[in-house]
Design an enzyme around this catalytic site. Structure first.
Site, PDB file in Angstrom:
ATOM      1  N   TYR A  74     -13.409  12.081  -3.650  1.00  0.00           N
ATOM      2  CA  TYR A  74     -12.426  12.844  -4.431  1.00  0.00           C
ATOM      3  C   TYR A  74     -12.757  14.332  -4.386  1.00  0.00           C
ATOM      4  CZ  TYR A  74      -9.172  14.138  -8.094  1.00  0.00           C
ATOM      5  OH  TYR A  74      -8.134  14.712  -8.780  1.00  0.00           O
ATOM      6  N   PHE A 126      13.809  30.785   6.380  1.00  0.00           N
ATOM      7  CA  PHE A 126      13.630  29.361   6.628  1.00  0.00           C
ATOM      8  C   PHE A 126      13.984  28.640   5.334  1.00  0.00           C
ATOM      9  CE2 PHE A 126      11.562  25.277   6.931  1.00  0.00           C
ATOM     10  CZ  PHE A 126      12.094  24.847   8.126  1.00  0.00           C
ATOM     11  N   THR A 127      14.597  27.462   5.466  1.00  0.00           N
ATOM     12  CA  THR A 127      15.185  26.771   4.312  1.00  0.00           C
ATOM     13  C   THR A 127      14.213  26.621   3.136  1.00  0.00           C
ATOM     14  OG1 THR A 127      14.617  24.710   5.413  1.00  0.00           O
ATOM     15  CG2 THR A 127      16.870  25.494   5.694  1.00  0.00           C
ATOM     16  N   ASP A 217       4.173  33.093   8.119  1.00  0.00           N
ATOM     17  CA  ASP A 217       4.465  31.677   8.229  1.00  0.00           C
ATOM     18  C   ASP A 217       3.987  31.328   9.637  1.00  0.00           C
ATOM     19  OD1 ASP A 217       5.427  29.166   8.746  1.00  0.00           O
ATOM     20  OD2 ASP A 217       7.322  29.462   7.688  1.00  0.00           O
ATOM     21  N   LYS A 260       3.711  20.676  12.755  1.00  0.00           N
ATOM     22  CA  LYS A 260       4.251  21.259  13.991  1.00  0.00           C
ATOM     23  C   LYS A 260       3.097  21.487  14.981  1.00  0.00           C
ATOM     24  CE  LYS A 260       7.543  21.492  10.891  1.00  0.00           C
ATOM     25  NZ  LYS A 260       8.090  22.655  10.244  1.00  0.00           N
ATOM     26  N   ARG A 385      22.048  23.283  12.259  1.00  0.00           N
ATOM     27  CA  ARG A 385      21.408  24.494  11.758  1.00  0.00           C
ATOM     28  C   ARG A 385      22.485  25.573  11.748  1.00  0.00           C
ATOM     29  NH1 ARG A 385      16.082  23.523   9.593  1.00  0.00           N
ATOM     30  NH2 ARG A 385      17.609  22.632   8.204  1.00  0.00           N
ATOM     31  N   PHE A 452      21.691  20.285   3.058  1.00  0.00           N
ATOM     32  CA  PHE A 452      21.788  19.614   4.360  1.00  0.00           C
ATOM     33  C   PHE A 452      21.042  18.285   4.414  1.00  0.00           C
ATOM     34  CE2 PHE A 452      17.496  20.853   5.635  1.00  0.00           C
ATOM     35  CZ  PHE A 452      17.274  21.942   4.804  1.00  0.00           C
TER      36      PHE A 452
HETATM   37  C1  LIG Z   1       8.694  23.025   9.013  1.00  0.00           C
HETATM   38  C2  LIG Z   1       8.574  24.419   8.609  1.00  0.00           C
HETATM   39  C3  LIG Z   1       8.278  24.777   7.288  1.00  0.00           C
HETATM   40  C4  LIG Z   1       8.167  23.766   6.151  1.00  0.00           C
HETATM   41  O1  LIG Z   1       7.136  22.880   6.357  1.00  0.00           O
HETATM   42  P1  LIG Z   1       7.180  21.359   5.832  1.00  0.00           P
HETATM   43  O2  LIG Z   1       5.898  20.801   6.335  1.00  0.00           O
HETATM   44  O3  LIG Z   1       8.378  20.721   6.413  1.00  0.00           O
HETATM   45  O4  LIG Z   1       7.220  21.403   4.349  1.00  0.00           O
HETATM   46  C5  LIG Z   1       8.144  26.122   7.000  1.00  0.00           C
HETATM   47  N1  LIG Z   1       8.304  27.066   7.942  1.00  0.00           N
HETATM   48  C6  LIG Z   1       8.592  26.757   9.207  1.00  0.00           C
HETATM   49  C7  LIG Z   1       8.731  27.834  10.220  1.00  0.00           C
HETATM   50  C8  LIG Z   1       8.747  25.436   9.593  1.00  0.00           C
HETATM   51  O5  LIG Z   1       9.056  25.143  10.850  1.00  0.00           O
END
Ligand SMILES: *Cc1c(COP(=O)(O)O)cnc(C)c1O
Length: 462
Positions: A74, A126-127, A217, A260, A385, A452
């Site tokens: 933990y 980004f969303t 990011d 990613k 998108r 979406f």
């Molecule tokens: C996927 C993504 C996110 C969000 O990450 P999650 O792991 O889906 O929460 C943020 N910024 C970018 C550029 C992304 O491609």
């Protein structure tokens, strides 16, 4: 470096996962049941799944082996310290705040830095990033270069910040109202388009002059590093690992979705240089994600992630094959005259739905309709998108009308073969030939936030 014949993969296949073939009738039924939203399809009904490259990578034998040695303590897990070392070695940040995925990191970051009324400049939105900025009371302002909004512009660094726009935002609101700028590498919503090292450096300098933090990011920083190596003067002989370290050197921290570049199915982190900021982040982490030495991940997740982070930069051939496969599909479509965002981006091919379906106005959701038509034709699943993803303005209640109205076909890493890419291209070409038959859609259910993901539609009767 020795010149090689092609981008062919630096791996061979050890395990396979059978996928199911479906008929056109089955697919028509499935998409209607899913409310014409590809997010609501069952993956069993999909042949080639290009919904996202998020968490869909194939792990290596070393990563699978790493799961077995994960330390599930933990507190103070050995796997956490392996992850700390990997992040420091590859990205160069000392303070690691592990989260369950990218949006967990965005949430914590937004909560510790943003005060109501603040403004956060960024290169396209980004969303989930914008959601968390607004949720904390801030307002996102887009300062990406104009070329990013033009799907036919061949500008090599469409992810760049426009420094005049950034300066104008600073002049208008004052640096004190800008807690940080959010610099996304290989901008997802622009089509996977990179920023140049020169632009990263210049943006960081401007931020320092005004005492504004620069947070990356860095979710797709590896793919951005590849483009810098390919396109920017002075970087052709630098390794991907070196270029990635340099990118991160022009920042005060980063949020990363490890689903990613990092080659795992779940995970993410917030990384910082400043211990005080990291301490504030950890105080929230324990409330929202988990203890500071696991955040939102199990020990084995952290172990596989540490291995994936090292693996992605262990040879430049990895990212070369990754982007090479995406470009292979893109080039097939360009040769066939299909309107796509150019240059082809790092993680997928983006179809220009506005150009393909000029008979549909944007409020008839052309990219959503094209995504559904592609699925019905060949069982290929993409993602809208465009206007649906962009959502509504909270003040006016109107749709945001983004300039880009795209269908994204994101390619998972190390999962599909060149023959799969051929099938995808064949299907897109067929749908393109019959594009006049594609009609508009309307909402039958519209969620308030991130609509979406769960929205449902029906065809507008003609
Ligand atoms: C996927 C993504 C996110 C969000 O990450 P999650 O792991 O889906 O929460 C943020 N910024 C970018 C550029 C992304 O491609």
């Amino acid at each position: 470096m020795e010149k090689r014949r092609s981008w062919a993969e630096p791996f061979r296949i050890k395990v396979v996962e059978p996928i199911r073939m479906t008929t056109a009738e089955e697919r028509e039924r499935a998409i209607a049941e899913a409310g014409y939203n590809s997010f609501l399809l069952r993956s069993e009904d999909v042949y080639i799944d290009l919904l996202t490259d998020s968490g869909t990578s194939a792990m290596s034998d070393h990563q699978w082996a790493a799961l077995m040695v994960g330390d599930e303590a933990y507190a103070g897990s050995r796997s956490f310290y392996r992850l700390v070392e990997a992040v420091e070695e590859v990205y160069g940040y000392q303070e690691l705040v592990p989260t369950h995925q990218g949006r967990g990191a965005e949430h914590i970051l937004s909560q510790i830095l943003i005060e109501p009324g603040d403004v956060i400049p960024g290169n396209m939105y980004f969303t989930t990033t914008r959601f968390h900025q607004e949720y904390a009371g801030g307002r996102f302002v887009d300062v990406i270069v104009d070329e990013a909004h033009d799907p036919s512009s061949l500008y090599p660094f469409k992810g760049n910040f426009d420094l005049d726009k950034l300066q104008a935002v600073i002049d208008e609101h004052g640096a004190a109202r800008i807690p940080y700028i959010s610099f996304e590498t290989n901008v997802n919503m622009a089509g996977g388009q990179p920023a140049s090292m020169a632009n990263l450096r210049a943006t960081y300098e401007l931020c320092r002059q005004h005492d504004i933090l620069m947070i990356l990011d860095a979710t797709r920083a590896l793919e951005n590093a590849y483009y810098i190596q390919q396109r920017e003067e002075g970087y052709a002989d630098r390794s991907i690992a070196e270029i990635l370290r340099e990118i991160c050197s022009y920042s005060d921290g980063a949020t990363v979705s490890s689903k990613k570049d990092n080659l795992v199915n779940i995970g993410g982190f917030l990384a910082l240089r400043d211990l005080d900021l990291a301490t504030r982040a950890r105080n929230l982490l324990v409330a929202f994600e988990g203890l500071q030495t696991y955040g939102g991940m199990s020990g084995r997740d952290m172990e596989a992630l540490a291995t994936g982070i090292r693996e992605m930069v262990s040879t430049d051939d990895h990212v070369r094959a990754r982007v090479g496969q995406v470009e292979y599909l893109g080039d097939l479509l360009i040769e066939a005259g299909i309107p796509v965002v150019r240059p082809i981006g790092g993680h997928g091919v983006f179809l220009d739905a506005r150009a393909i379906l000029p008979h549909l106005t944007q409020d008839l959701f052309p990219a959503q309709a094209l995504t559904a038509a592609l699925y019905v034709d060949g069982g290929v699943r993409g993602m809208e998108r465009g206007i649906v993803s962009a959502g509504r303005d909270h003040e006016t209640g109107e749709h945001h009308y983004p300039k880009l109205e795209l269908v994204r076909l994101a390619i998972p890493r190390r999962v599909y073969t060149q023959a799969h890419m051929d099938v995808v291209a064949e299907s897109i070409i067929t749908v393109h030939e019959q594009r006049d038959r594609i009609g508009g859609l309307r909402f039958t259910y519209e969620p308030d936030e991130l609509r979406f993901f769960q929205a449902r539609f029906e065809p507008i009767p003609t």
